[in-house]
Design a protein around this motif. Structure first.
Motif, PDB file in Angstrom:
ATOM      1  N   ILE A 116     -16.257  -7.708   6.092  1.00  0.00           N
ATOM      2  CA  ILE A 116     -17.058  -6.732   5.713  1.00  0.00           C
ATOM      3  C   ILE A 116     -16.017  -5.431   5.554  1.00  0.00           C
ATOM      4  CG2 ILE A 116     -18.351  -4.962   6.985  1.00  0.00           C
ATOM      5  CD1 ILE A 116     -19.569  -7.273   8.660  1.00  0.00           C
ATOM      6  N   ARG A 117     -15.006  -4.973   6.218  1.00  0.00           N
ATOM      7  CA  ARG A 117     -14.086  -3.910   5.875  1.00  0.00           C
ATOM      8  C   ARG A 117     -13.500  -4.060   4.585  1.00  0.00           C
ATOM      9  NH1 ARG A 117      -9.171  -4.167   5.745  1.00  0.00           N
ATOM     10  NH2 ARG A 117      -8.895  -5.878   7.156  1.00  0.00           N
ATOM     11  N   GLU A 118     -12.937  -5.257   4.309  1.00  0.00           N
ATOM     12  CA  GLU A 118     -12.174  -5.583   2.887  1.00  0.00           C
ATOM     13  C   GLU A 118     -13.429  -5.447   1.740  1.00  0.00           C
ATOM     14  OE1 GLU A 118      -9.284  -6.004   1.977  1.00  0.00           O
ATOM     15  OE2 GLU A 118      -8.025  -6.109   3.774  1.00  0.00           O
ATOM     16  N   TYR A 119     -14.311  -6.135   2.011  1.00  0.00           N
ATOM     17  CA  TYR A 119     -15.342  -6.087   0.812  1.00  0.00           C
ATOM     18  C   TYR A 119     -15.784  -4.485   0.586  1.00  0.00           C
ATOM     19  CZ  TYR A 119     -18.409  -9.199  -1.709  1.00  0.00           C
ATOM     20  OH  TYR A 119     -19.123  -9.844  -2.774  1.00  0.00           O
ATOM     21  N   ALA A 120     -15.802  -3.815   1.650  1.00  0.00           N
ATOM     22  CA  ALA A 120     -16.396  -2.326   1.206  1.00  0.00           C
ATOM     23  C   ALA A 120     -15.187  -1.628   0.505  1.00  0.00           C
ATOM     24  CB  ALA A 120     -16.747  -1.660   2.455  1.00  0.00           C
ATOM     25  N   GLU A 121     -13.954  -1.877   1.009  1.00  0.00           N
ATOM     26  CA  GLU A 121     -12.756  -1.271   0.309  1.00  0.00           C
ATOM     27  C   GLU A 121     -12.506  -1.661  -1.159  1.00  0.00           C
ATOM     28  OE1 GLU A 121     -10.102  -1.228   4.506  1.00  0.00           O
ATOM     29  OE2 GLU A 121      -9.321  -2.426   2.710  1.00  0.00           O
ATOM     30  N   GLU A 122     -12.806  -2.940  -1.449  1.00  0.00           N
ATOM     31  CA  GLU A 122     -12.469  -3.161  -2.717  1.00  0.00           C
ATOM     32  C   GLU A 122     -13.890  -3.290  -3.724  1.00  0.00           C
ATOM     33  OE1 GLU A 122     -11.338  -7.451  -2.289  1.00  0.00           O
ATOM     34  OE2 GLU A 122      -9.468  -6.959  -1.332  1.00  0.00           O
ATOM     35  N   THR A 123     -14.834  -3.207  -3.391  1.00  0.00           N
ATOM     36  CA  THR A 123     -16.162  -3.251  -4.000  1.00  0.00           C
ATOM     37  C   THR A 123     -17.122  -1.932  -3.833  1.00  0.00           C
ATOM     38  OG1 THR A 123     -17.605  -4.326  -2.317  1.00  0.00           O
ATOM     39  CG2 THR A 123     -16.328  -5.526  -4.016  1.00  0.00           C
TER      40      THR A 123
END
Length: 157
Positions: free
Chosen positions: A66-73
């Motif tokens: 969830i964190r990585e998806y938000a940071e990247e997209t």
């Protein structure tokens, strides 16, 4: 969590050790059947990947996704079913050696969250899944996309 086989990709080279990294990636499809990918542009290279990344200490694998998806997209997601697990030996352009143990989940886009986007060198792009398989950097990610496509094509019991 579902126990799935985890094929290994890449080759372990002799010499320096590999840093073990638990990672999570998400596969989201839009209404046109395209999947979310990130185009990563750095001074020395351009590469494509599925959104996701490394699990930090004290974080669950789903929370990392969830964190990585938000940071990247800049997108908020709901994590769905686990579709694949892989292991992959990698050597980064700077020579850093990594052994990624990755989990790939089907995800649902909930809403845009531009305030969450932290990685300016990552651009969200939507690609046909077969085109995405050809473009993603890692063989493990390409294999996970194939596993996701196969699971979606199976008739319901």
């Amino acid at each position: 969590m579902t126990k799935l086989p985890a094929p290994t990709f890449g080759k372990k080279l002799p010499g320096k050790p590999y840093t073990k990294r638990p990672c999570a990636f998400g596969i989201a499809a839009n209404e046109d059947g395209q999947i979310a990918c990130v185009k990563i542009t750095r001074p020395s290279y351009v590469r494509w990947d599925l959104p996701g990344g490394m699990q930090e200490k004290g974080e669950t694998i789903k929370r990392a996704l969830i964190r990585e998806y938000a940071e990247e997209t800049g997108l908020k997601i709901k994590v769905g079913e686990l579709v694949a697990r892989t292991r992959q030996y990698l050597v980064k352009p700077d020579g850093d050696r990594r052994f990624n143990r990755s989990s790939y989940f089907e995800v649902e886009i909930r809403k845009k969250a531009p305030e969450g986007k932290a990685e300016d060198d990552h651009e969200l792009v939507w690609l046909d899944p077969v085109k995405a398989q050809r473009r993603v950097r890692d063989d493990a990610a390409a294999w996970a996309i194939a596993a996701w496509l196969r699971a979606r094509a199976r008739p319901a019991d």
